[in-house]
Design a protein around this motif. Structure first.
Motif, PDB file in Angstrom:
ATOM      1  N   CYS A  83     -38.857 -19.733 -12.849  1.00 37.71           N
ATOM      2  CA  CYS A  83     -37.567 -19.968 -13.500  1.00 37.71           C
ATOM      3  C   CYS A  83     -37.415 -19.027 -14.691  1.00 37.71           C
ATOM      4  CB  CYS A  83     -37.449 -21.413 -13.972  1.00 37.71           C
ATOM      5  SG  CYS A  83     -38.600 -21.834 -15.313  1.00 37.71           S
ATOM      6  N   ASP A  85     -36.211 -19.739 -18.651  1.00 37.51           N
ATOM      7  CA  ASP A  85     -35.784 -20.747 -19.625  1.00 37.51           C
ATOM      8  C   ASP A  85     -34.988 -20.151 -20.778  1.00 37.51           C
ATOM      9  OD1 ASP A  85     -37.127 -23.113 -18.474  1.00 37.51           O
ATOM     10  OD2 ASP A  85     -38.965 -22.039 -18.979  1.00 37.51           O
ATOM     11  N   ARG A 132     -29.451 -17.701 -12.721  1.00 39.78           N
ATOM     12  CA  ARG A 132     -30.729 -18.348 -12.416  1.00 39.78           C
ATOM     13  C   ARG A 132     -30.834 -19.706 -13.110  1.00 39.78           C
ATOM     14  NH1 ARG A 132     -30.282 -12.662 -11.431  1.00 39.78           N
ATOM     15  NH2 ARG A 132     -31.785 -12.197  -9.774  1.00 39.78           N
ATOM     16  N   MET A 133     -30.377 -19.792 -14.347  1.00 36.50           N
ATOM     17  CA  MET A 133     -30.477 -21.029 -15.105  1.00 36.50           C
ATOM     18  C   MET A 133     -29.629 -22.141 -14.494  1.00 36.50           C
ATOM     19  SD  MET A 133     -30.327 -19.514 -18.986  1.00 36.50           S
ATOM     20  CE  MET A 133     -31.678 -18.546 -19.689  1.00 36.50           C
ATOM     21  N   LEU A 135     -29.300 -22.983 -11.556  1.00 31.82           N
ATOM     22  CA  LEU A 135     -30.016 -23.679 -10.488  1.00 31.82           C
ATOM     23  C   LEU A 135     -30.755 -24.891 -11.025  1.00 31.82           C
ATOM     24  CD1 LEU A 135     -31.480 -20.564  -8.616  1.00 31.82           C
ATOM     25  CD2 LEU A 135     -29.462 -21.929  -7.987  1.00 31.82           C
ATOM     26  N   ASN A 136     -31.226 -24.795 -12.280  1.00 29.70           N
ATOM     27  CA  ASN A 136     -31.955 -25.909 -12.910  1.00 29.70           C
ATOM     28  C   ASN A 136     -31.118 -26.652 -13.942  1.00 29.70           C
ATOM     29  OD1 ASN A 136     -34.376 -25.318 -11.496  1.00 29.70           O
ATOM     30  ND2 ASN A 136     -34.840 -23.694 -12.983  1.00 29.70           N
ATOM     31  N   LYS A 137     -29.884 -26.161 -14.154  1.00 28.51           N
ATOM     32  CA  LYS A 137     -28.998 -26.744 -15.171  1.00 28.51           C
ATOM     33  C   LYS A 137     -29.704 -26.861 -16.521  1.00 28.51           C
ATOM     34  CE  LYS A 137     -25.957 -29.222 -12.013  1.00 28.51           C
ATOM     35  NZ  LYS A 137     -24.879 -28.221 -12.181  1.00 28.51           N
ATOM     36  N   SER A 138     -30.360 -25.770 -16.892  1.00 27.64           N
ATOM     37  CA  SER A 138     -31.096 -25.754 -18.151  1.00 27.64           C
ATOM     38  C   SER A 138     -31.363 -24.316 -18.564  1.00 27.64           C
ATOM     39  CB  SER A 138     -32.427 -26.493 -17.995  1.00 27.64           C
ATOM     40  OG  SER A 138     -33.219 -26.395 -19.157  1.00 27.64           O
TER      41      SER A 138
END
Length: 263
Positions: A83, A85, A132-133, A135-138
């Motif tokens: 990921c 961050d 990319r972020m 995808l993780n909602k973060s």
């Protein structure tokens, strides 16, 4: 300690003073760093410092104005670390070509150079990281501006370029905050430890017969404590803003001018 433990961080302009200081501070807080720059050697030097101190860092040559190069590198980061961050854009350019030049006499190429480099780089790196972020909602997207965004000074398109970065921070946040992604801009004042301040002195103050001591005293006199912020102080604030403790900071420019600018 460990405010950023296991956070995967990409830094653009990591070979510069600001990018390098932020990288080292993030590493001390447990982040896993992927450092990039247009020139590889200074980025590798920062990565070696971090690794020798027990941190995790990898260096790569990436032109932060090249969309395909940025995208390819982020693909590599996600494949290796899973990921992204934090994305931190700290690119810079030499100000000597436009500092002190008359806007009336300036040609378009000279005026638009800083606008093109700063805002395009920030847009590309932020947009590609956000994809990319999402995808993780973060995630946290960060950049750095400067006081000329709000002060009228003879620096061609540099001030407008910094104002544009601050505006883009607000625009990105409006779109991304509901998806769990924070976007924040840091606004430090001049730091004599950076090459930019030294170049400003050499291009303007030195020719005017002003000594380095007089020049730096003038700059320090603009803020409340009458002293300079250090790179370490700037990096400490960057750590906080990137951490979960700053969860309410989004869509804003953090005033780090020590009172030189009033909010």
């Amino acid at each position: 300690m460990n405010e950023l433990k296991n956070k995967v961080v990409v830094i653009y302009g990591a070979g510069g003073e600001i990018g390098g200081a932020v990288a080292r501070a993030f590493a001390r807080e447990g982040a896993r760093l992927f450092l990039t720059g247009r020139r590889l050697a200074p980025v590798e030097a920062v990565a070696r410092d971090i690794v020798s101190a027990g941190g995790e860092a990898e260096a790569a040559q990436v032109d932060a104005l090249d969309e395909q190069a940025i995208d390819k590198h982020l693909q590599f980061v996600v494949a290796k670390a899973g990921c992204i961050d934090i994305s931190f854009n700290a690119i810079g350019n030499s100000p000597t070509s436009y500092l002190g030049a008359s806007l009336v006499e300036m040609d378009l190429k000279q005026f638009i150079m800083p606008i093109t480099s700063y805002i395009i780089s920030y847009f590309l790196t932020a947009r590609l990281a956000a994809r990319r972020m999402l995808l993780n909602k973060s995630g946290v997207i960060m950049t750095v501006s400067a006081p000329p965004a709000r002060i009228g000074t003879p620096n061609g398109g540099y001030g407008p370029s910094q104002a544009a970065k601050e505006a883009l921070t607000r625009y990105l946040s409006k779109e991304l905050a509901p998806q769990g992604i924070r976007v924040v801009c840091l606004q430090p004042h001049g730091m004599p430890e950076t090459e930019t301040i030294k170049e400003i002195f050499e291009s303007r103050a030195a020719t005017a017969g002003v000594t380095w001591e007089q020049f730096t005293a003038y700059l320090a006199g603009m803020n409340h404590p009458k002293r300079f912020m250090t790179l370490a102080e700037m990096a400490n604030v960057a750590v906080f803003v990137a951490s979960d403790k700053a969860s309410v900071l989004m869509g804003t420019t953090v005033n780090m001018t020590m009172g030189a600018l009033d909010d």
